[in-house]
Design an enzyme around this catalytic site. Structure first.
Site, PDB file in Angstrom:
ATOM      1  CG  ASP A  76     -26.915 114.568  53.770  1.00 29.93           C
ATOM      2  OD1 ASP A  76     -28.054 114.769  54.206  1.00 29.93           O
ATOM      3  OD2 ASP A  76     -26.121 113.785  54.304  1.00 29.93           O
ATOM      4  CG  ASN A 106     -18.006 105.928  56.673  1.00 29.09           C
ATOM      5  OD1 ASN A 106     -18.717 106.764  57.236  1.00 29.09           O
ATOM      6  ND2 ASN A 106     -17.970 105.792  55.361  1.00 29.09           N
ATOM      7  CG  HIS A 154     -20.959 109.359  56.612  1.00 29.59           C
ATOM      8  ND1 HIS A 154     -21.213 108.187  55.946  1.00 29.59           N
ATOM      9  CD2 HIS A 154     -22.128 109.706  57.189  1.00 29.59           C
ATOM     10  CE1 HIS A 154     -22.461 107.839  56.108  1.00 29.59           C
ATOM     11  NE2 HIS A 154     -23.048 108.737  56.863  1.00 29.59           N
ATOM     12  CD  GLU A 207     -19.374 108.119  52.650  1.00 24.13           C
ATOM     13  OE1 GLU A 207     -19.063 107.993  53.848  1.00 24.13           O
ATOM     14  OE2 GLU A 207     -20.155 107.339  52.081  1.00 24.13           O
TER      15      GLU A 207
HETATM   16  C1  GLP Z   1     -26.773 109.020  56.505  1.00 27.64           C
HETATM   17  C2  GLP Z   1     -26.852 110.546  56.484  1.00 27.64           C
HETATM   18  C3  GLP Z   1     -26.089 111.147  57.629  1.00 27.64           C
HETATM   19  C4  GLP Z   1     -26.441 110.415  58.912  1.00 27.64           C
HETATM   20  C5  GLP Z   1     -25.969 108.990  58.826  1.00 27.64           C
HETATM   21  C6  GLP Z   1     -26.206 108.177  60.081  1.00 27.64           C
HETATM   22  O1  GLP Z   1     -25.766 108.513  55.714  1.00 27.64           O
HETATM   23  N1  GLP Z   1     -26.403 111.138  55.273  1.00 27.64           N
HETATM   24  O2  GLP Z   1     -26.388 112.519  57.719  1.00 27.64           O
HETATM   25  O3  GLP Z   1     -25.844 111.054  59.994  1.00 27.64           O
HETATM   26  O4  GLP Z   1     -26.655 108.390  57.748  1.00 27.64           O
HETATM   27  O5  GLP Z   1     -27.517 107.728  60.089  1.00 27.64           O
HETATM   28  P1  GLP Z   1     -28.224 107.041  61.296  1.00 27.64           P
HETATM   29  O6  GLP Z   1     -28.542 108.119  62.258  1.00 27.64           O
HETATM   30  O7  GLP Z   1     -29.446 106.422  60.720  1.00 27.64           O
HETATM   31  O8  GLP Z   1     -27.280 106.038  61.852  1.00 27.64           O
END
Ligand code: GLP
Length: 243
Positions: free
Chosen positions: A67, A135, A137, A142
Protein backbone atom coordinates in the site's frame (compact mmCIF):
# COMPACT_ATOMS: atom_id res chain seq x y z
CA UNK A 1 -3.04 -21.47 10.56
CA UNK A 2 0.23 -21.92 12.34
CA UNK A 3 0.99 -19.81 15.42
CA UNK A 4 4.62 -19.23 16.36
CA UNK A 5 4.79 -17.72 19.82
CA UNK A 6 7.94 -15.78 20.57
CA UNK A 7 9.38 -14.32 23.75
CA UNK A 8 9.58 -10.79 22.47
CA UNK A 9 9.79 -8.49 19.42
CA UNK A 10 13.38 -9.54 18.74
CA UNK A 11 12.59 -13.24 18.55
CA UNK A 12 9.47 -12.50 16.49
CA UNK A 13 11.61 -10.56 14.03
CA UNK A 14 14.15 -13.35 13.75
CA UNK A 15 11.50 -16.05 13.24
CA UNK A 16 9.76 -14.03 10.52
CA UNK A 17 13.12 -13.28 8.88
CA UNK A 18 13.88 -17.02 8.83
CA UNK A 19 10.74 -17.67 6.78
CA UNK A 20 11.59 -14.90 4.31
CA UNK A 21 15.24 -15.95 4.10
CA UNK A 22 14.18 -19.54 3.39
CA UNK A 23 12.03 -18.29 0.52
CA UNK A 24 14.92 -16.25 -0.95
CA UNK A 25 17.41 -19.09 -0.54
CA UNK A 26 15.13 -21.69 -2.15
CA UNK A 27 14.03 -19.39 -4.94
CA UNK A 28 16.50 -16.52 -5.55
CA UNK A 29 14.19 -14.75 -8.00
CA UNK A 30 11.11 -15.03 -5.83
CA UNK A 31 8.46 -12.34 -5.46
CA UNK A 32 8.14 -11.02 -1.92
CA UNK A 33 5.04 -9.11 -0.86
CA UNK A 34 6.17 -6.58 1.73
CA UNK A 35 4.53 -4.51 4.43
CA UNK A 36 5.25 -1.32 6.34
CA UNK A 37 4.48 -0.35 9.94
CA UNK A 38 6.46 -0.86 13.11
CA UNK A 39 5.88 -4.62 13.27
CA UNK A 40 8.14 -5.64 10.32
CA UNK A 41 11.02 -3.21 11.03
CA UNK A 42 12.92 -5.77 13.13
CA UNK A 43 12.36 -8.39 10.44
CA UNK A 44 13.94 -6.09 7.85
CA UNK A 45 16.83 -5.28 10.22
CA UNK A 46 17.50 -9.00 10.59
CA UNK A 47 17.42 -9.58 6.83
CA UNK A 48 19.91 -6.71 6.39
CA UNK A 49 22.16 -8.29 9.02
CA UNK A 50 22.10 -11.64 7.21
CA UNK A 51 22.74 -9.91 3.88
CA UNK A 52 25.75 -8.11 5.36
CA UNK A 53 27.03 -11.39 6.71
CA UNK A 54 26.90 -12.79 3.17
CA UNK A 55 24.07 -15.25 3.81
CA UNK A 56 21.44 -13.62 1.61
CA UNK A 57 21.44 -12.33 -1.94
CA UNK A 58 18.62 -10.05 -3.07
CA UNK A 59 19.97 -9.35 -6.54
CA UNK A 60 17.21 -11.27 -8.30
CA UNK A 61 14.44 -10.79 -5.76
CA UNK A 62 11.35 -8.86 -6.81
CA UNK A 63 9.08 -7.12 -4.35
CA UNK A 64 5.60 -5.74 -4.33
CA UNK A 65 4.38 -3.64 -1.42
CA UNK A 66 0.88 -3.64 -0.06
CA UNK A 67 0.00 0.00 0.00
CA UNK A 68 0.82 3.70 -0.17
CA UNK A 69 -0.75 6.91 1.07
CA UNK A 70 -2.51 8.90 -1.62
CA UNK A 71 -0.82 12.18 -2.43
CA UNK A 72 2.62 11.38 -1.02
CA UNK A 73 5.61 11.11 -3.34
CA UNK A 74 8.32 8.54 -2.77
CA UNK A 75 10.74 11.12 -1.39
CA UNK A 76 8.31 12.18 1.34
CA UNK A 77 9.64 10.64 4.58
CA UNK A 78 6.08 9.62 5.53
CA UNK A 79 5.54 7.66 2.33
CA UNK A 80 5.75 3.89 2.30
CA UNK A 81 8.20 4.01 -0.63
CA UNK A 82 10.53 6.06 1.58
CA UNK A 83 9.96 3.62 4.46
CA UNK A 84 10.91 0.65 2.29
CA UNK A 85 14.00 2.37 0.90
CA UNK A 86 15.28 3.39 4.32
CA UNK A 87 14.33 0.22 6.22
CA UNK A 88 15.39 -2.35 3.62
CA UNK A 89 16.08 -1.57 -0.02
CA UNK A 90 18.93 0.92 0.54
CA UNK A 91 20.78 -1.63 2.67
CA UNK A 92 20.71 -4.77 0.51
CA UNK A 93 21.69 -5.57 -3.07
CA UNK A 94 18.16 -5.44 -4.45
CA UNK A 95 17.64 -3.79 -7.82
CA UNK A 96 15.24 -0.92 -7.08
CA UNK A 97 13.72 -1.45 -10.53
CA UNK A 98 12.48 -4.76 -9.17
CA UNK A 99 10.71 -3.13 -6.22
CA UNK A 100 7.11 -1.99 -6.49
CA UNK A 101 5.10 0.37 -4.28
CA UNK A 102 1.93 2.07 -5.51
CA UNK A 103 2.60 5.62 -6.70
CA UNK A 104 0.72 7.84 -4.25
CA UNK A 105 0.91 10.79 -6.63
CA UNK A 106 -0.73 9.03 -9.56
CA UNK A 107 -4.42 9.14 -10.44
CA UNK A 108 -6.32 6.64 -8.29
CA UNK A 109 -8.12 4.65 -10.94
CA UNK A 110 -5.19 4.41 -13.33
CA UNK A 111 -2.69 3.59 -10.59
CA UNK A 112 -4.81 0.86 -9.00
CA UNK A 113 -5.35 -0.79 -12.40
CA UNK A 114 -1.63 -0.49 -13.18
CA UNK A 115 -0.69 -2.05 -9.85
CA UNK A 116 -2.86 -5.10 -10.45
CA UNK A 117 -1.19 -5.51 -13.85
CA UNK A 118 2.23 -5.32 -12.15
CA UNK A 119 1.29 -8.07 -9.69
CA UNK A 120 -0.09 -10.21 -12.51
CA UNK A 121 3.01 -9.69 -14.64
CA UNK A 122 5.18 -10.81 -11.72
CA UNK A 123 3.24 -14.06 -11.72
CA UNK A 124 1.86 -13.63 -8.21
CA UNK A 125 3.52 -13.49 -4.82
CA UNK A 126 5.60 -16.28 -3.29
CA UNK A 127 5.54 -14.97 0.25
CA UNK A 128 3.43 -12.12 1.58
CA UNK A 129 4.50 -10.44 4.82
CA UNK A 130 1.68 -8.71 6.71
CA UNK A 131 1.19 -6.57 9.78
CA UNK A 132 -2.19 -6.27 11.44
CA UNK A 133 -4.10 -3.06 12.08
CA UNK A 134 -5.99 -2.62 15.36
CA UNK A 135 -9.27 -2.87 13.49
CA UNK A 136 -8.14 -5.99 11.62
CA UNK A 137 -6.96 -4.25 8.47
CA UNK A 138 -4.31 -5.87 6.29
CA UNK A 139 -2.49 -3.53 3.95
CA UNK A 140 -5.05 -0.77 4.01
CA UNK A 141 -8.03 -3.08 3.48
CA UNK A 142 -10.27 -1.50 6.07
CA UNK A 143 -13.42 -3.10 7.56
CA UNK A 144 -16.07 -3.14 4.83
CA UNK A 145 -19.27 -4.78 3.66
CA UNK A 146 -17.42 -7.07 1.27
CA UNK A 147 -13.80 -8.15 0.89
CA UNK A 148 -12.34 -5.77 -1.72
CA UNK A 149 -10.67 -7.93 -4.36
CA UNK A 150 -8.51 -5.61 -6.42
CA UNK A 151 -6.10 -2.79 -5.73
CA UNK A 152 -8.28 0.15 -4.76
CA UNK A 153 -8.32 3.59 -3.24
CA UNK A 154 -9.62 3.46 0.32
CA UNK A 155 -10.82 6.10 2.77
CA UNK A 156 -8.90 5.41 5.97
CA UNK A 157 -10.96 4.87 9.11
CA UNK A 158 -10.57 7.22 12.04
CA UNK A 159 -8.91 4.46 14.11
CA UNK A 160 -6.26 3.97 11.40
CA UNK A 161 -5.72 7.72 11.09
CA UNK A 162 -5.35 7.95 14.88
CA UNK A 163 -2.98 4.96 15.06
CA UNK A 164 -0.79 6.21 12.21
CA UNK A 165 -0.73 9.81 13.42
CA UNK A 166 2.11 8.86 15.80
CA UNK A 167 4.39 8.88 12.78
CA UNK A 168 3.36 12.36 11.62
CA UNK A 169 4.00 15.78 13.20
CA UNK A 170 0.27 16.18 13.77
CA UNK A 171 -2.91 14.31 12.93
CA UNK A 172 -3.94 16.76 10.21
CA UNK A 173 -0.96 15.65 8.16
CA UNK A 174 -2.11 12.02 7.98
CA UNK A 175 -3.48 11.41 4.48
CA UNK A 176 -7.16 10.43 4.47
CA UNK A 177 -6.89 8.08 1.50
CA UNK A 178 -4.55 5.31 0.46
CA UNK A 179 -4.03 2.85 -2.37
CA UNK A 180 -3.95 -0.76 -1.27
CA UNK A 181 -3.55 -4.15 -2.80
CA UNK A 182 -6.84 -6.06 -2.60
CA UNK A 183 -7.66 -9.22 -0.73
CA UNK A 184 -7.50 -11.33 -3.91
CA UNK A 185 -3.77 -10.66 -4.45
CA UNK A 186 -3.01 -11.20 -0.77
CA UNK A 187 -4.95 -14.48 -0.66
CA UNK A 188 -3.30 -15.63 -3.91
CA UNK A 189 0.14 -15.48 -2.28
CA UNK A 190 1.57 -18.98 -1.86
CA UNK A 191 2.64 -18.33 1.68
CA UNK A 192 1.60 -15.63 4.16
CA UNK A 193 3.53 -14.54 7.25
CA UNK A 194 1.88 -12.15 9.73
CA UNK A 195 3.94 -10.35 12.37
CA UNK A 196 2.16 -9.11 15.50
CA UNK A 197 3.65 -7.62 18.60
CA UNK A 198 2.41 -6.03 21.79
CA UNK A 199 -0.55 -6.34 24.09
CA UNK A 200 -2.49 -3.72 22.17
CA UNK A 201 -2.77 -6.28 19.34
CA UNK A 202 -3.98 -9.15 21.56
CA UNK A 203 -7.69 -8.43 21.15
CA UNK A 204 -7.57 -8.17 17.36
CA UNK A 205 -5.34 -11.26 17.14
CA UNK A 206 -8.02 -13.25 18.94
CA UNK A 207 -10.90 -11.73 16.96
CA UNK A 208 -9.25 -12.01 13.55
CA UNK A 209 -7.79 -15.48 13.87
CA UNK A 210 -10.31 -17.30 16.06
CA UNK A 211 -13.51 -15.35 15.37
CA UNK A 212 -15.90 -15.43 12.42
CA UNK A 213 -14.61 -14.75 8.91
CA UNK A 214 -16.11 -11.41 7.96
CA UNK A 215 -15.15 -8.38 5.86
CA UNK A 216 -15.73 -6.34 9.03
CA UNK A 217 -12.44 -7.89 10.18
CA UNK A 218 -10.43 -8.10 6.94
CA UNK A 219 -7.62 -10.25 8.40
CA UNK A 220 -10.15 -12.94 9.32
CA UNK A 221 -10.08 -14.09 5.68
CA UNK A 222 -6.57 -15.41 6.35
CA UNK A 223 -8.20 -18.30 8.23
CA UNK A 224 -9.20 -19.61 4.79
CA UNK A 225 -5.64 -19.55 3.38
CA UNK A 226 -3.80 -22.88 3.29
CA UNK A 227 -0.38 -21.59 4.38
CA UNK A 228 -0.45 -18.81 6.97
CA UNK A 229 2.03 -18.42 9.80
CA UNK A 230 1.26 -15.91 12.53
CA UNK A 231 4.50 -14.95 14.23
CA UNK A 232 3.80 -13.04 17.41
CA UNK A 233 5.21 -12.21 20.79
CA UNK A 234 3.67 -13.41 24.05
CA UNK A 235 1.87 -10.14 24.63
CA UNK A 236 0.12 -10.24 21.25
CA UNK A 237 -0.85 -13.89 21.80
CA UNK A 238 -1.92 -13.41 25.41
CA UNK A 239 -5.66 -13.73 24.73
CA UNK A 240 -5.19 -16.89 22.63
CA UNK A 241 -3.98 -18.97 25.56
CA UNK A 242 -6.52 -21.46 26.75
CA UNK A 243 -8.40 -21.41 23.44
C1 GLP B 1 -0.55 0.49 8.64
C2 GLP B 1 -0.20 -0.29 7.37
C3 GLP B 1 -0.43 -1.76 7.56
C4 GLP B 1 0.17 -2.20 8.88
C5 GLP B 1 -0.56 -1.54 10.01
C6 GLP B 1 -0.08 -1.96 11.39
O1 GLP B 1 -1.84 0.99 8.64
N1 GLP B 1 -0.90 0.14 6.21
O2 GLP B 1 0.13 -2.46 6.47
O3 GLP B 1 0.09 -3.59 8.99
O4 GLP B 1 -0.38 -0.15 9.87
O5 GLP B 1 1.05 -1.24 11.72
P1 GLP B 1 1.97 -1.52 12.94
O6 GLP B 1 2.78 -2.71 12.60
O7 GLP B 1 2.81 -0.30 13.08
O8 GLP B 1 1.09 -1.75 14.12
Amino acid sequence: MKFVECRDYEEMSRRAAHLIAACVLMDPDCVLGLATGSSPIGTYDTLIEWYERGDLDFSKVKTVNLDEYQGLSGDNPQSYRYFMNTHLFDHVNIDKNNTNVPDGRADAQAECARYDRVIEALGGINLQLLGLGHNGHIGFNEPAEVFPKDTHCVALTQSTIDANSRLFDNIDEVPRFAYTMGIRSIMAAKKIVVVVSGEDKSEIVRTAFTGPVTPQVPASILQMHPDVTIVGDRAAFSLLRGN
